[in-house]
Design an enzyme around this catalytic site. Sequence first.
Site, PDB file in Angstrom:
ATOM      1  N   ARG A   1       0.846  -1.197   0.000  1.00 57.49           N
ATOM      2  CA  ARG A   1       0.000   0.000   0.000  1.00 57.49           C
ATOM      3  C   ARG A   1       0.877   1.242   0.000  1.00 57.49           C
ATOM      4  O   ARG A   1       2.093   1.161   0.203  1.00 57.49           O
ATOM      5  CB  ARG A   1      -0.882   0.011   1.247  1.00 57.49           C
ATOM      6  CG  ARG A   1      -0.077  -0.062   2.536  1.00 57.49           C
ATOM      7  CD  ARG A   1      -0.950  -0.105   3.751  1.00 57.49           C
ATOM      8  NE  ARG A   1      -1.761  -1.314   3.806  1.00 57.49           N
ATOM      9  CZ  ARG A   1      -1.361  -2.461   4.365  1.00 57.49           C
ATOM     10  NH1 ARG A   1      -0.144  -2.549   4.895  1.00 57.49           N
ATOM     11  NH2 ARG A   1      -2.153  -3.504   4.407  1.00 57.49           N
TER      12      ARG A   1
ATOM     13  N   GLU B   1       3.456  -8.446  11.903  1.00 53.27           N
ATOM     14  CA  GLU B   1       3.027  -7.414  10.964  1.00 53.27           C
ATOM     15  C   GLU B   1       3.420  -7.850   9.559  1.00 53.27           C
ATOM     16  O   GLU B   1       4.576  -8.190   9.302  1.00 53.27           O
ATOM     17  CB  GLU B   1       3.673  -6.075  11.303  1.00 53.27           C
ATOM     18  CG  GLU B   1       3.466  -4.970  10.282  1.00 53.27           C
ATOM     19  CD  GLU B   1       2.006  -4.694   9.969  1.00 53.27           C
ATOM     20  OE1 GLU B   1       1.628  -4.722   8.772  1.00 53.27           O
ATOM     21  OE2 GLU B   1       1.232  -4.473  10.910  1.00 53.27           O
TER      22      GLU B   1
ATOM     23  N   ASP C   1       2.691 -13.057   7.531  1.00 49.69           N
ATOM     24  CA  ASP C   1       1.241 -13.143   7.508  1.00 49.69           C
ATOM     25  C   ASP C   1       0.769 -13.719   8.845  1.00 49.69           C
ATOM     26  O   ASP C   1       1.357 -14.680   9.369  1.00 49.69           O
ATOM     27  CB  ASP C   1       0.803 -14.052   6.357  1.00 49.69           C
ATOM     28  CG  ASP C   1      -0.700 -14.226   6.292  1.00 49.69           C
ATOM     29  OD1 ASP C   1      -1.357 -13.426   5.612  1.00 49.69           O
ATOM     30  OD2 ASP C   1      -1.211 -15.151   6.956  1.00 49.69           O
ATOM     31  N   GLY C   2      -0.308 -13.155   9.398  1.00 46.80           N
ATOM     32  CA  GLY C   2      -0.779 -13.579  10.706  1.00 46.80           C
ATOM     33  C   GLY C   2      -1.172 -15.039  10.768  1.00 46.80           C
ATOM     34  O   GLY C   2      -0.998 -15.699  11.797  1.00 46.80           O
TER      35      GLY C   2
ATOM     36  N   ASP D   1      -5.566  -7.594  15.588  1.00 46.71           N
ATOM     37  CA  ASP D   1      -5.763  -6.198  15.195  1.00 46.71           C
ATOM     38  C   ASP D   1      -5.213  -5.951  13.793  1.00 46.71           C
ATOM     39  O   ASP D   1      -4.658  -4.900  13.501  1.00 46.71           O
ATOM     40  CB  ASP D   1      -5.075  -5.272  16.211  1.00 46.71           C
ATOM     41  CG  ASP D   1      -5.497  -3.818  16.057  1.00 46.71           C
ATOM     42  OD1 ASP D   1      -6.603  -3.568  15.538  1.00 46.71           O
ATOM     43  OD2 ASP D   1      -4.721  -2.926  16.436  1.00 46.71           O
TER      44      ASP D   1
END
Length: 302
Positions: free
Chosen positions: A36, A120, A147-148, A168
């Site tokens: 992003r 993160e 990746d979570g 979160d």
Amino acid sequence: MLKKMLSVRIWMPVVMLLIGFSAQSEVIYTQKSLYRDIAVVEKDGLRCLVFALVKGDSVQTCQYQDEHDQRLVYSYSQMVMGGLLLNPHPQRILVIGLGGASIPNVLTQLYPDAEMDIVELDPGVVKVARDYFHFQETPQTSVAVADGRVFVKRALLRKKKYDFIILDAFTGDYIPEHLMTREYLQEVQRLMTEDGVLVANTWSSSRLYAHESETYRQVFGPFFNFKIKQEQNYGNRIIIVGNGKQALPSRQVMQQRAKSLVKSLAPYNVLIDRYPALMSTKADWDRTARPLTDQYSPANLL
């Protein structure tokens, strides 16, 4: 992270006009990361992390520029601390989603001896948290750029256990859909200790509300549905669950625990003594809603 959508795509003066920044506001950093466009913007004593999205920009977190001002700016980050009413003394903490590091920073100050793993996906976000939001690793803190879901799978293989887990992770639009499914929550549940607590930051105004709620209920049983009706909250709700093997604490027990936490949480503007009355186990969603699974997770449609 807070998902206040802002109708803007371009960084400099247009950003400041459309999100109400004054002439004294300043975009102090921009970066095109792997995932992003990222900006750090200062306004009226606040420093904010902003993600640029196709549909508009999303403010992820804000922090007071005065490094001595420890108050959490947004109610959702204050509300996450409600999980301490289930476990007031966590020693092994997992946070999935770093953002501007407001929550990890507070937990580090509250529990300096606790071990904390932070996950993160975007290395650009980790850099911004370190450079602009006072985030610093300690000997007790580790940050994994991953990746979570992959992290959780690997943590299970390493037989890791946590007594306080915070979900979160946000793309800016919403929670990544593979981090919302029944299978994922079952994997996270296996990481929890007997007295473990899971705190998830979600939205009360999402069209996924019933599906999300039913997914959590099917995995964990009854959970605390924590919402505060105020303008600043922007529809955030916090889901707080135990590991599903023990009954949730009564309101009286939480009120007693809140008394012991009031003083330590006061500098962060966390009014913990008010939270037990706002945490409900009542199902306020359509119980016939289909749970989200790895085979059925139509977040793009809902």
